[in-house]
Design a protein around this motif. Structure first.
Motif, PDB file in Angstrom:
ATOM      1  N   GLU A  95       0.822  -1.213   0.000  1.00  0.00           N
ATOM      2  CA  GLU A  95       0.000   0.000   0.000  1.00  0.00           C
ATOM      3  C   GLU A  95       0.853   1.259   0.000  1.00  0.00           C
ATOM      4  OE1 GLU A  95      -2.371  -0.800   3.399  1.00  0.00           O
ATOM      5  OE2 GLU A  95      -3.405  -2.458   2.409  1.00  0.00           O
ATOM      6  N   GLN A  96       2.025   1.183   0.598  1.00  0.00           N
ATOM      7  CA  GLN A  96       2.925   2.341   0.648  1.00  0.00           C
ATOM      8  C   GLN A  96       3.807   2.456  -0.592  1.00  0.00           C
ATOM      9  OE1 GLN A  96       5.173   2.180   4.309  1.00  0.00           O
ATOM     10  NE2 GLN A  96       3.349   2.126   5.592  1.00  0.00           N
ATOM     11  N   CYS A  97       3.890   1.385  -1.370  1.00  0.00           N
ATOM     12  CA  CYS A  97       4.787   1.361  -2.533  1.00  0.00           C
ATOM     13  C   CYS A  97       4.326   2.360  -3.595  1.00  0.00           C
ATOM     14  CB  CYS A  97       4.823  -0.046  -3.115  1.00  0.00           C
ATOM     15  SG  CYS A  97       5.968  -0.243  -4.499  1.00  0.00           S
ATOM     16  N   LYS A  98       5.244   3.168  -4.096  1.00  0.00           N
ATOM     17  CA  LYS A  98       4.911   4.179  -5.102  1.00  0.00           C
ATOM     18  C   LYS A  98       4.738   3.575  -6.489  1.00  0.00           C
ATOM     19  CE  LYS A  98       7.275   7.950  -2.690  1.00  0.00           C
ATOM     20  NZ  LYS A  98       8.344   8.974  -2.775  1.00  0.00           N
ATOM     21  N   LYS A  99       5.373   2.422  -6.737  1.00  0.00           N
ATOM     22  CA  LYS A  99       5.323   1.815  -8.066  1.00  0.00           C
ATOM     23  C   LYS A  99       4.025   1.013  -8.252  1.00  0.00           C
ATOM     24  CE  LYS A  99       9.590   3.254  -8.305  1.00  0.00           C
ATOM     25  NZ  LYS A  99      10.764   2.381  -8.258  1.00  0.00           N
ATOM     26  N   PRO A 100       3.513   0.940  -9.474  1.00  0.00           N
ATOM     27  CA  PRO A 100       2.345   0.085  -9.722  1.00  0.00           C
ATOM     28  C   PRO A 100       2.695  -1.380  -9.469  1.00  0.00           C
ATOM     29  CG  PRO A 100       2.713   1.610 -11.549  1.00  0.00           C
ATOM     30  CD  PRO A 100       3.926   1.680 -10.681  1.00  0.00           C
ATOM     31  N   LYS A 191       1.900 -13.611 -19.041  1.00  0.00           N
ATOM     32  CA  LYS A 191       1.986 -12.920 -20.327  1.00  0.00           C
ATOM     33  C   LYS A 191       1.112 -11.668 -20.320  1.00  0.00           C
ATOM     34  CE  LYS A 191       0.995 -13.480 -25.269  1.00  0.00           C
ATOM     35  NZ  LYS A 191       0.433 -14.388 -26.309  1.00  0.00           N
ATOM     36  N   LYS A 192      -0.124 -11.818 -19.817  1.00  0.00           N
ATOM     37  CA  LYS A 192      -1.042 -10.672 -19.766  1.00  0.00           C
ATOM     38  C   LYS A 192      -0.532  -9.627 -18.781  1.00  0.00           C
ATOM     39  CE  LYS A 192      -4.752  -8.429 -20.826  1.00  0.00           C
ATOM     40  NZ  LYS A 192      -4.948  -7.885 -22.192  1.00  0.00           N
ATOM     41  N   ALA A 193       0.007 -10.079 -17.649  1.00  0.00           N
ATOM     42  CA  ALA A 193       0.550  -9.141 -16.668  1.00  0.00           C
ATOM     43  C   ALA A 193       1.695  -8.333 -17.272  1.00  0.00           C
ATOM     44  CB  ALA A 193       1.029  -9.891 -15.429  1.00  0.00           C
ATOM     45  N   ARG A 194       2.540  -8.986 -18.056  1.00  0.00           N
ATOM     46  CA  ARG A 194       3.650  -8.280 -18.698  1.00  0.00           C
ATOM     47  C   ARG A 194       3.138  -7.312 -19.765  1.00  0.00           C
ATOM     48  NH1 ARG A 194       8.738  -9.349 -17.567  1.00  0.00           N
ATOM     49  NH2 ARG A 194       9.341  -8.228 -19.461  1.00  0.00           N
ATOM     50  N   GLU A 195       2.076  -7.672 -20.472  1.00  0.00           N
ATOM     51  CA  GLU A 195       1.488  -6.758 -21.460  1.00  0.00           C
ATOM     52  C   GLU A 195       1.029  -5.468 -20.783  1.00  0.00           C
ATOM     53  OE1 GLU A 195      -1.687  -8.482 -23.661  1.00  0.00           O
ATOM     54  OE2 GLU A 195      -0.452 -10.064 -24.542  1.00  0.00           O
ATOM     55  N   VAL A 196       0.363  -5.626 -19.649  1.00  0.00           N
ATOM     56  CA  VAL A 196      -0.115  -4.454 -18.905  1.00  0.00           C
ATOM     57  C   VAL A 196       1.072  -3.644 -18.397  1.00  0.00           C
ATOM     58  CG1 VAL A 196      -1.433  -3.670 -16.903  1.00  0.00           C
ATOM     59  CG2 VAL A 196      -2.285  -5.580 -18.279  1.00  0.00           C
ATOM     60  N   ALA A 197       2.078  -4.345 -17.868  1.00  0.00           N
ATOM     61  CA  ALA A 197       3.275  -3.662 -17.358  1.00  0.00           C
ATOM     62  C   ALA A 197       3.977  -2.885 -18.466  1.00  0.00           C
ATOM     63  CB  ALA A 197       4.237  -4.680 -16.743  1.00  0.00           C
ATOM     64  N   GLU A 198       4.092  -3.481 -19.643  1.00  0.00           N
ATOM     65  CA  GLU A 198       4.764  -2.819 -20.765  1.00  0.00           C
ATOM     66  C   GLU A 198       3.977  -1.610 -21.253  1.00  0.00           C
ATOM     67  OE1 GLU A 198       5.284  -6.132 -23.375  1.00  0.00           O
ATOM     68  OE2 GLU A 198       6.943  -6.951 -22.179  1.00  0.00           O
ATOM     69  N   ALA A 199       2.649  -1.677 -21.178  1.00  0.00           N
ATOM     70  CA  ALA A 199       1.824  -0.518 -21.546  1.00  0.00           C
ATOM     71  C   ALA A 199       2.045   0.628 -20.557  1.00  0.00           C
ATOM     72  CB  ALA A 199       0.348  -0.918 -21.587  1.00  0.00           C
ATOM     73  N   ILE A 200       2.204   0.293 -19.283  1.00  0.00           N
ATOM     74  CA  ILE A 200       2.475   1.322 -18.260  1.00  0.00           C
ATOM     75  C   ILE A 200       3.832   1.970 -18.506  1.00  0.00           C
ATOM     76  CG2 ILE A 200       2.962   1.673 -15.796  1.00  0.00           C
ATOM     77  CD1 ILE A 200       0.865  -0.536 -15.229  1.00  0.00           C
ATOM     78  N   ILE A 201       4.822   1.146 -18.824  1.00  0.00           N
ATOM     79  CA  ILE A 201       6.197   1.624 -19.008  1.00  0.00           C
ATOM     80  C   ILE A 201       6.301   2.629 -20.153  1.00  0.00           C
ATOM     81  CG2 ILE A 201       8.482   0.853 -19.812  1.00  0.00           C
ATOM     82  CD1 ILE A 201       8.044  -1.644 -18.065  1.00  0.00           C
TER      83      ILE A 201
END
Length: 265
Positions: A95-100, A191-201
């Motif tokens: 909850e305290q982490c600034k990163k998604p 795979k889907k989690a990485r897709e979402v992560a790459e879209a954020i990046i």
């Protein structure tokens, strides 16, 4: 338990894109958590949150489970520890982490594992995943947020049924209730989690951090105060921008408007 063994049970990997993956790696025990694992998980989340090379964190489990909760064979060691010790509390650190933080739920997410899932910012689950709250079954009092968060996500009546019956919620049901963002086929979760992560990046890192913060901080307030919070932070953000920064923003927008969007979820 020696340090190497603990590190192998909570694995941390990083890639060059800035995605860090934490894997709860005790598959023979369905990734149940001992006290040393809980402490390491909390500390790793804290460390990754402060690491400038990390932009997104993916949290997952190995084998057939995301996390089946606390190892009840060592329950006394866990539950008689200080539940107010924020440094050793994975949910509090998340909850305290600034990163998604993206949760990749590939199987069972039970009790404490369910609470860890709820502490993620975005959830991807397999269709056959099982979210279960077994606190009432085993006489365990929730302390990582499940009694308060679940009702706010899926509604009080559904949350009461899930928690008082200890019946499972499938990944597909979780998606229809808004508990998870995407329910995908088994084997496609990471795979889907990485897709979402790459879209954020691909987006502005500073704004990603500020946007996550204003959403999460605003959720703790009523709507009127949350809207005031957004206004205050927007004013502070724009007041701090230079003419050069505004110029670069305009140039970036002009350049992007002539291109086809490159990312799809």
């Amino acid at each position: 338990m020696d340090q190497t063994r603990i590190e192998n049970l909570i694995l941390v990997t990083r890639d060059q894109n800035g995605i860090a993956t934490i894997t709860i790696n005790r598959p023979k025990s369905l990734n149940s958590l001992t006290r040393p694992m809980i402490v390491r998980l909390a500390r790793q989340i804290n460390a990754l949150g402060k690491d400038d090379s990390v932009r997104v964190i993916i949290l997952t489990g190995s084998g057939r489970a995301f996390c089946s909760g606390v190892d009840l064979t060592a329950a006394e060691e866990v539950f008689k520890g200080d539940v107010k010790d924020v440094e050793a509390d994975p949910a509090a650190q998340m909850e305290q982490c600034k990163k998604p933080i993206i949760g990749a739920v590939n199987g069972f997410a039970v009790t404490a594992g369910f609470e860890i899932a709820l502490a993620c910012d975005i959830l991807i689950a397999s269709k056959g995943a099982k979210f279960m709250d077994t606190h009432s079954r085993f006489g365990i009092f929730p302390s990582w947020g499940l009694s308060q968060k679940l009702s706010r996500v899926i509604g009080a009546n559904r949350a009461r049924e899930a928690s008082l019956t200890a019946m499972p919620i499938s990944g597909e049901q979780a998606e229809s209730w808004g508990l998870v963002n995407h329910a995908v086929e088994e084997g496609e979760v990471l795979k889907k989690a990485r897709e979402v992560a790459e879209a954020i990046i691909k987006n502005n890192q500073d704004m990603v951090l500020k946007y996550k913060a204003v959403i999460n901080d605003g959720l703790k307030l009523d709507l009127a105060h949350a809207l005031s919070l957004e206004k205050e932070r927007a004013h502070a953000y724009y007041s701090g921008m230079t003419k050069d920064q505004f110029q670069k923003m305009q140039e970036f927008i002009a350049g992007r408007s002539s291109k086809t969007p490159s990312s799809k979820l």
